[in-house]
Design an enzyme around this catalytic site. Structure first.
Site, short mmCIF file in Angstrom:
data_model
loop_
_atom_site.label_atom_id
_atom_site.label_comp_id
_atom_site.label_asym_id
_atom_site.label_seq_id
_atom_site.Cartn_x
_atom_site.Cartn_y
_atom_site.Cartn_z
N GLU A 48 -70.81 -40.37 -17.50
CA GLU A 48 -69.45 -40.91 -17.37
C GLU A 48 -69.46 -42.41 -17.09
OE1 GLU A 48 -66.71 -39.55 -18.31
OE2 GLU A 48 -67.63 -37.63 -18.75
N1 ADE Z 1 -67.12 -35.85 -22.95
C1 ADE Z 1 -67.38 -35.89 -21.66
N2 ADE Z 1 -66.99 -37.03 -21.11
C2 ADE Z 1 -66.48 -37.77 -22.11
C3 ADE Z 1 -65.92 -39.05 -22.18
N3 ADE Z 1 -65.82 -39.80 -21.09
N4 ADE Z 1 -65.50 -39.48 -23.38
C4 ADE Z 1 -65.63 -38.69 -24.47
N5 ADE Z 1 -66.15 -37.49 -24.45
C5 ADE Z 1 -66.57 -37.01 -23.29
#
Ligand code: ADE
Length: 284
Positions: A48
């Protein structure tokens, strides 16, 4: 049919059709991503932070490489900042690497767990409301209500067509009203994939947001020069400001000013008039 009634409420029928549309899209076009295969809070935290302001495709390979080097919190906490920054090259926004390194050190000092609650997460360096929400939903299956850039696009497109200057505060009740409280993890994957598809489609609904923050131009920016300075130093080099200015092709005065800032932030340290990568402990 209006999207919202005069109180800003959505009808149960509208919630059902919205959910069905998002789910149908996910069944057909849901994206596989390495961080969606794990529930390890550390791995999800790393993903993240990498995904903040950075395209999924750029993150994929880096994520695997980074976790091979630092497989858990204590490995990351024990790594010199220089190694963390070296592995981060290519992702941009090096502040995130510094923050992640500091967060890992703080968490290891406090027992070595990624926290589950909002307050403890947002108290960590580099973690804001969106990242905290994503960690809670993806690692802990918590039914949290949060907005990030893809999610924002979905709600603007579905519930605020034609309106501009829409605040996140207006979107949040709709995120809550449509949330799958039993399976938030998969629901948010589906929302993000729908939002990413909207971005590829043309008009970007986020232009109609009051709270969406656009990236500033990179070329010629301080961010670009700072990135070049770090790249020149992460190979173990220790250089005087003048030599660094030549190495990065920027004016010495500008490089000195940026080095001063980067020293306060904990990126670089000065010793005997020369600069090298610091240990990550800053004052700014
Ligand atoms: N899947 C998990 N986290 C994500 C994010 N921040 N952006 C896109 N897909 C994701």
């Amino acid at each position: 049919m209006p999207q919202l009634d005069f109180m800003g409420n959505v009808s149960p029928e509208r919630i059902r059709t919205f959910r069905a549309g998002i789910r149908a899209h996910y069944r057909k076009h849901g994206r596989k991503m390495p961080w969606r295969e794990t529930r390890d809070p550390y791995r999800i935290l790393v993903s993240e932070v990498m995904l903040q302001q950075t395209q999924v495709d750029r993150v994929r390979a880096k994520y695997v490489e980074f976790l091979a080097a630092f497989p858990d919190l204590s490995a990351l906490a024990g790594a010199p900042l220089e190694r963390v920054l070296a592995l981060w090259q290519g992702l941009g926004y090096n502040r995130r690497a510094l923050a992640l390194s500091r967060a890992a050190r703080l968490l290891v000092a406090r027992g070595g767990e990624v926290p589950r609650d909002h307050e403890a997460l947002v108290a960590l360096p580099g973690i804001g409301a969106a990242t905290a929400g994503a960690i809670r939903a993806f690692a802990f299956e918590e039914p949290v209500v949060f907005i990030e850039t893809n999610i924002r696009r979905v709600f603007l497109d579905a519930f605020f067509p034609g309106r501009s200057d829409v605040a996140d505060a207006e979107l949040l009740p709709l995120v809550a009203a449509t949330l799958d409280w039993r399976r938030p993890r998969e629901w948010y994957y589906a929302l993000m994939d729908f939002g990413a598809a909207l971005a590829r489609r043309g008009e970007n609904p986020n232009r109609r947001s009051r709270d969406y923050v656009r990236q500033s131009p990179f070329s010629g920016s301080d961010r670009q020069v700072r990135g070049a300075i770090l790249r020149a130093l992460v190979r173990g080099n220790v250089l005087a400001a003048g030599a660094l200015a030549s190495a990065v092709g920027a004016e010495p005065q500008r490089v000195r000013r940026l080095l001063g800032k980067m020293e306060r932030e904990g990126f670089v340290r000065r010793s005997g008039g020369r600069y090298g990568i610091a240990d990550g402990e800053g004052t700014a």
